[in-house]
Enzyme design. Structure first.
Site, PDB file in Angstrom:
ATOM      1  N   GLU A  55       0.824  -1.219   0.000  1.00  0.00           N
ATOM      2  CA  GLU A  55       0.000   0.000   0.000  1.00  0.00           C
ATOM      3  C   GLU A  55       0.856   1.267   0.000  1.00  0.00           C
ATOM      4  OE1 GLU A  55      -3.140   0.049  -0.485  1.00  0.00           O
ATOM      5  OE2 GLU A  55      -3.430  -2.112  -0.372  1.00  0.00           O
ATOM      6  N   GLY A  56       1.908   1.245  -0.801  1.00  0.00           N
ATOM      7  CA  GLY A  56       2.796   2.402  -0.884  1.00  0.00           C
ATOM      8  C   GLY A  56       3.984   2.228   0.031  1.00  0.00           C
TER       9      GLY A  56
END
Length: 364
Positions: free
Chosen positions: A58-59
């Protein structure tokens, strides 16, 4: 148009995972060999191995810190910046452009005033912890706002200055965590022992935010503006030194001994019904071990031996503690489980260690 950029979720993702990594690394130091040897008794190993997933998914955190937190939020969070950009894109809204530019400078001057006055007149007394730390956060928020306004002189190049953007992210993230900590304290201030832990957390966050703002001014590409930032943010010096050793020790006593705050931290943690589960054993033996430490200390002070009842309690506690510190041991692993006792591991074959796997003769 993403009117509400996911800045706060990015802050929480970055801060919780990066701080969790530090916590788990420290936990590995505490566990020692029991955290390294994999097996049913290892309560920290899986968490240690899975944390890189949380850091990356998620990043990746390096991307979240350097680009997303400040880079995505500054344009839409500023009261004038986005409107200035839109008037420039339109090309014919001169009056609106002038209005927003004047609004920008008005915002800059008001932030400058707040940064200086709140730095000078911030609360000094800790008689009311909530009021004291709310005042410090208000001061740092004003400091952050004025440095952001000044940094916008870089224009589009600001997003390319990833190290600078990362420091802005650090300053903003610690502010957000500070207000979250203050809220949590207000909700639970009646809990035994919370004051020292709250003070420890806030002193740490204030020092981290100060370092981020200081590094921003020191490393700003336009040096005269960097000096101006430093003057507006720290007009009378840098006041935050972080938690003292004494405060750390006091907070550690609260966390490592049975207390209302330790119970609060334990809420939501899974405790197995299995009496042999390591976490359950640790949780159950702690109050007994702490009580026994006090008995031993008292006996030494009174210059007496432990009585039979106390010795029995001590023996029971030492037995459980000894079991808890043991690491997982396996006679055979993997393919070895299907081999006879004469099996020699490939790495040991044709070496002087080849006979190490042969069981020693039983003593008569």
């Amino acid at each position: 148009e993403h009117e509400q950029p996911a800045v706060l979720s990015a802050v929480m993702k970055y801060e919780t995972t990066s701080r969790a990594r530090k916590v788990v690394n420290d936990a590995m130091d505490v566990m020692g060999g029991a955290g390294i040897c994999r097996g049913p008794n290892n309560i920290i190993g899986n968490g240690y191995m899975s944390l890189p997933i949380a850091i990356t998914v998620e990043g990746a955190n390096i991307l979240t810190r350097s680009l997303m937190i400040f880079g995505q939020g500054v344009t839409r969070s500023h009261p004038n910046l986005l409107k200035i950009i839109k008037t420039l894109e339109a090309g014919n809204e001169v009056k609106e452009f002038q209005t927003e530019v004047l609004g920008f400078f008005s915002h800059l001057f008001s932030n400058t005033y707040r940064s200086i006055t709140r730095s000078i007149f911030r609360p000094r007394s800790k008689s009311n912890l909530s009021a004291y730390y709310e005042g410090q956060l208000s001061r740092l928020a004003a400091n952050f706002a004025v440095t952001t306004d000044i940094a916008l002189v870089l224009g589009g190049k600001l997003k390319l200055e990833e190290m600078l953007s990362g420091r802005f992210a650090d300053a903003f993230s610690t502010l957000y965590l500070g207000y979250a900590t203050l809220w949590f304290y207000e909700q639970n201030k009646s809990i035994e022992g919370i004051d020292k832990v709250f003070e420890l957390a806030m002193e740490s966050l204030l020092a981290e935010s100060q370092v981020a703002l200081d590094k921003l001014s020191t490393n700003f590409p336009i040096k005269p503006l960097g000096y101006l930032m430093n003057l507006l943010v720290f007009p009378i010096g840098k006041p935050y030194e972080g938690p003292s050793d004494a405060l750390r020790q006091q907070a550690a006593q609260v966390i490592s001994n049975p207390s209302g705050f330790r119970n609060l931290l334990s809420n939501g943690i899974f405790i197995s019904d299995n009496p042999n589960d390591r976490v359950r054993m640790l949780n159950e033996i702690l109050p007994k071990a702490v009580a026994m430490d006090k008995i031993i200390y008292k006996a030494k002070k009174e210059k007496r031996e432990l009585n039979q009842s106390e010795l029995k309690q001590l023996e029971e506690i030492n037995k459980i503690v000894n079991e808890l510190i043991q690491v997982d041991v396996f006679d055979k692993l993997g393919v070895e489980k299907g081999e006879s006792d004469s099996y020699i591991r490939p790495a040991l074959r044709n070496t002087r260690f080849a006979n190490l796997n042969i069981p020693a003769p039983a003593l008569v």
